[in-house]
Design a protein around this motif. Structure first.
Motif, PDB file in Angstrom:
ATOM      1  N   LEU A  76       0.840  -1.200   0.000  1.00  0.00           N
ATOM      2  CA  LEU A  76       0.000   0.000   0.000  1.00  0.00           C
ATOM      3  C   LEU A  76       0.872   1.246   0.000  1.00  0.00           C
ATOM      4  CD1 LEU A  76      -2.611  -1.066   2.722  1.00  0.00           C
ATOM      5  CD2 LEU A  76      -2.968  -1.025   0.238  1.00  0.00           C
TER       6      LEU A  76
ATOM      7  N   PRO B  67       1.408   5.298   0.723  1.00  0.00           N
ATOM      8  CA  PRO B  67       0.846   6.175   1.750  1.00  0.00           C
ATOM      9  C   PRO B  67      -0.510   6.721   1.323  1.00  0.00           C
ATOM     10  CG  PRO B  67       3.174   6.627   1.464  1.00  0.00           C
ATOM     11  CD  PRO B  67       2.799   5.661   0.383  1.00  0.00           C
TER      12      PRO B  67
ATOM     13  N   ASP C 113       2.985  -1.606   5.226  1.00  0.00           N
ATOM     14  CA  ASP C 113       2.464  -0.294   5.586  1.00  0.00           C
ATOM     15  C   ASP C 113       2.815   0.038   7.032  1.00  0.00           C
ATOM     16  OD1 ASP C 113       0.785  -2.570   5.806  1.00  0.00           O
ATOM     17  OD2 ASP C 113      -0.957  -1.342   6.229  1.00  0.00           O
TER      18      ASP C 113
ATOM     19  N   ARG D  27       6.573   0.942   7.287  1.00  0.00           N
ATOM     20  CA  ARG D  27       6.872   2.308   6.851  1.00  0.00           C
ATOM     21  C   ARG D  27       6.551   3.314   7.953  1.00  0.00           C
ATOM     22  NH1 ARG D  27       3.453   2.512   2.692  1.00  0.00           N
ATOM     23  NH2 ARG D  27       1.744   3.345   3.939  1.00  0.00           N
ATOM     24  N   GLU D  28       5.428   3.114   8.613  1.00  0.00           N
ATOM     25  CA  GLU D  28       4.990   4.078   9.617  1.00  0.00           C
ATOM     26  C   GLU D  28       5.811   3.964  10.905  1.00  0.00           C
ATOM     27  OE1 GLU D  28       0.908   2.954   9.752  1.00  0.00           O
ATOM     28  OE2 GLU D  28       0.631   3.428   7.626  1.00  0.00           O
TER      29      GLU D  28
ATOM     30  N   GLY E 157       7.326  -0.755   0.027  1.00  0.00           N
ATOM     31  CA  GLY E 157       6.195  -0.008   0.545  1.00  0.00           C
ATOM     32  C   GLY E 157       6.566   1.359   1.088  1.00  0.00           C
TER      33      GLY E 157
END
Length: 760
Positions: free
Chosen positions: A263, A265, A282, A285-286, A440
């Motif tokens: 996914l 952002p 996802d 990444r966060e 991602g």
């Protein structure tokens, strides 16, 4: 749903079989793991080290021990109260060794009359099946016939019945396939493949009969209670991902089901997919992003520009994707363009390529998610106004028949263009800050603020509470601890820039993007052998496709790159300088590692621990991250933790194992604690360095972020973390902390805290 409390990824291979995996069950149980999560276990290409090259989906892989050993592993897991999650590969099968794949062998022998011809996505309108395996087209002179097989060195192919008379070249001319030079594959291949890998032929799993044949065995394991969860590899390559996942859910109604969907952002999973979530890129990444200081972005941009690197991310990405459509996936573009009605051939090809280059995400799922298709069309029109009529025709035909072959194939292929162009090329060209260049990831966005992080975590808890979360996988560009150390560089950008200038002046790599990547890699993975670094830089140089590639080699450049690690590590003064810099960031890197690990393990979703990463692990991209794991060392460290030891935060990594064991055990034993998500906010001078959140009413997580800046500003000082009234205990240390703990005392033992309210 059989949602596990957590998973532990094990990479099975001939050297680590079902039986070997069974020997890990007691260790994983003691570590607190909820389920063993294994790489693909169906029969694969002989000697495969990863299992994604399946040749027979109807049986457990003999090289792993076969059916009996698989059942024994399942029984061992059940007895220990652990589940089993299996990785499955619906998109493609291996045809590297044709005889190993009975279905492919039959197609080669009987052509379109084969009972299995429809199993593979082959364009028979082009005539014979093109097999690009020869050194060049003239190598047909080297063919031989042995019995009922056509032979080219180690390659063997079946003969159609009654075609064995005459010279090998005459025999070859009668077959349902044509052997050609390997360079013709990218432009002329007439079967769909996995990305640009001609040895992996795409399967038409959208056909009910093919689905049944390819999934029957795995679904039997689910029905028998041997498998509790399925991880679906690369659904974006399928003709109809939503339809496939619906059929899979019907076949495994109670299974935990996660899809390897990357996914971007702001992108959400298609609402119609009956899955429990993604495989966690996802979340990666966060979680990684919130440990990066966004303020350092300009400094790293200046350094990259000064060293000759390119700093316009979107321009680099567009160029890389264009390389993919124009040189690598040419056959796919041609096949799609031929389906566009009423448009001249070259205009059709250009329009198809331009739309795929412009995609803001991996692919669309028309009619669902039409905004991404529209965005791609708009950007394509902006870049190529001369293609207006062709783009209009493409848009009209795709929207008019979203289930048609044109719409299906362009959506399948856009994901290939994005993955090859962005992850496999741009991420090795745009090397401003390598910690952001992750599957991602979004290298153009430098870090993530705390407020944004909380919003994303709240959304995950509400929408997909059973999604998988990950920090390291078999596909990550670098391990979580390598990434955590690199994140520290965002707190010392000027020091790092000065060091890179100094080091580059002494031992440069003669390509700016690789030079900057090489120094970041050396710092992130230190101490690293010349052999490991050499292997990584060789892959990075070829993936970037700037000076050399996997197929068109610049031999002098490759020799220079291969020599560089030995030259750097053999230069005593330079190596000492690098080591001194690493000493500066190693401790803060450990703080980041513990922080991101606890956030992942205690946060929303089902956390996965990649094999071996319960201790520090400074691995790089595969195959480096598939090295053998020393479980003896890990068992010994676990034994000390279970005996009550609270290890120091030091080079052993035992403190990380403590965090993993305590958190996973609490998740497994008290799942009711891990519900919902609510941000918590610290108060005081260093509040910005404390990331905290609450799960349910009785669990809170607090971690340190940006530790170098924290120390620079004078430490925690008066910072406190207000909690709900009650008695709170830190599970990691066993100490009571009160309901308004001072950060100075909360983090005096570890830079992270896992807090439970109540008598427990």
């Amino acid at each position: 749903m059989n949602k596990p409390s957590s998973t532990y990824r094990v990479q099975l291979r001939p050297e680590l079989t079902f039986t070997d995996a069974a020997e890990l069950v007691d260790y994983l149980r003691a570590l607190g793991v909820g389920a063993m999560y294994v790489s693909p276990v169906l029969d694969a290409t002989p000697g495969s080290t990863h299992g994604y090259d399946v040749v027979d989906p109807t049986r457990a892989r003999p090289e792993l021990g076969g059916e009996e050993a698989r059942k024994a592993l399942s029984a061992r897991l059940k007895a220990a109260g652990l589940g089993l999650v299996v990785d499955i590969v619906p998109n493609h099968m291996s045809v590297e060794v044709p005889k190993a794949n009975a279905w492919w062998w039959d197609v080669l022998r009987h052509g379109r009359e084969s009972a299995h011809a429809g199993y593979f996505d082959i364009d028979w309108s082009r005539g014979r099946l093109l097999l690009p395996v020869l050194g060049d087209d003239d190598a047909v002179a080297d063919l031989a016939v042995e019995g009922d097989e056509l032979v080219y060195y180690d390659h063997r192919f079946p003969l159609a019945p009654g075609t064995d008379q005459g010279s090998p070249q005459e025999v070859h001319g009668r077959q349902h396939y044509e052997l050609v030079g390997w360079r013709r594959g990218n432009a002329e291949l007439n079967y769909r493949r996995f990305f640009d890998i001609t040895n992996l032929a795409a399967v038409s799993v959208e056909q009910p009969g093919v689905f049944a044949e390819t999934h029957g065995e795995v679904l039997r394991w689910v029905a028998d209670g041997d498998v509790q969860g399925l991880r679906v590899d690369h659904p974006d390559g399928l003709a109809d991902p939503g339809g496939y996942l619906t059929r899979l859910r019907e076949g495994a109604p109670g299974a935990w089901l996660v899809a390897e969907k990357i996914l971007h952002p702001g992108e959400a999973l298609p609402q119609s997919w009956p899955v429990d979530g993604t495989t966690g890129y996802d979340a990666l990444r966060e979680i990684a992003g919130v440990f990066v200081d966004p303020a350092a972005g300009p400094a790293f941009t200046r350094l990259a520009a000064e060293l000759g690197g390119r700093t316009d991310y979107h321009a680099v990405e567009e160029q890389a994707r264009r390389l993919v459509t124009d040189r690598i996936l040419v056959a796919e573009v041609r096949r799609i363009a031929a389906l566009l009605s009423g448009v001249e051939t070259e205009a059709a090809r250009a329009a198809v390529a331009e739309v795929m280059i412009a995609f803001p995400v991996y692919r669309s799922y028309l009619p669902e998610g039409g905004e991404n298709w529209a965005a791609a069309l708009e950007l394509a029109r902006t870049r190529r106004p001369d293609l207006g009529a062709a783009l209009d025709a493409l848009d009209a035909q795709v929207r008019g028949e979203p289930g048609g072959e044109l719409a299906t194939r362009i959506q399948q292929t856009s994901g290939m263009v994005v993955a090859k162009g962005t992850e496999d090329t741009t991420f090795y060209r745009f090397t401003r800050f390598a910690a952001l260049n992750e599957v991602g990831g979004n290298p153009d966005r430098f870090g993530l603020g705390v407020a944004d992080f909380h919003v994303l975590a709240e959304n995950r808890a509400a929408a997909y509470p059973a999604t998988m979360t990950a920090l390291t996988t078999h596909d990550t560009k670098r391990s979580e601890d390598t990434r955590a150390r690199l994140a520290v560089l965002s707190e010392v950008p000027d020091e790092f820039a000065a060091a890179v200038r100094r080091w580059t002046a002494r031992r440069p790599v003669d390509e700016p993007a690789l030079n900057l990547l090489a120094w970041q890699t050396l710092v992130g993975a230190w101490p690293i052998s010349a052999e490991r670094l050499r292997g990584y830089l060789d892959k990075a140089a070829k993936e970037s496709k700037l000076r050399t590639t996997w197929t068109d080699h610049d031999e002098p450049f490759e020799r220079a790159v291969a020599a560089w690690p030995g030259q750097v590590l053999g230069d005593a003064e330079l190596a000492a300088d690098v080591e001194a810099f690493v000493e500066r960031v190693r401790g803060p890197g450990w703080v980041n590692s513990l922080g991101q690990k606890l956030v992942q393990l205690a946060g929303p979703g089902v956390p996965d621990v990649y094999q071996g990463t319960e201790l520090w692990d400074l691995s790089l991209v595969d195959p480096d991250n598939r090295r053998e794991v020393d479980y003896g060392v890990r068992r010994e460290a676990l034994g000390r933790v279970l005996a009550g030891e609270q290890p120091e935060v030091d080079e052993t990594g035992a403190a990380k194992l403590l965090v993993v064991q305590k958190t996973l055990t609490l998740r497994r034993d008290r799942p009711e604690l891990f519900t919902g998500y609510r941000p918590l906010h610290a108060e005081g001078a260093a509040a910005d360095h404390l990331l905290a959140f609450q799960r349910g009413e009785d669990l809170a997580v607090a971690v340190t972020r940006l530790p170098v800046g924290l120390a620079r500003e004078g430490g925690w000082r008066d910072t406190v973390l207000p909690l709900t009234e009650g008695v709170w205990t830190d599970v990691l240390t066993g100490r009571a902390v009160g309901d308004r703990p001072a950060a100075l005392s909360l983090f005096d033992r570890y830079p992270v805290a896992l807090l439970v309210r109540g008598d427990s």
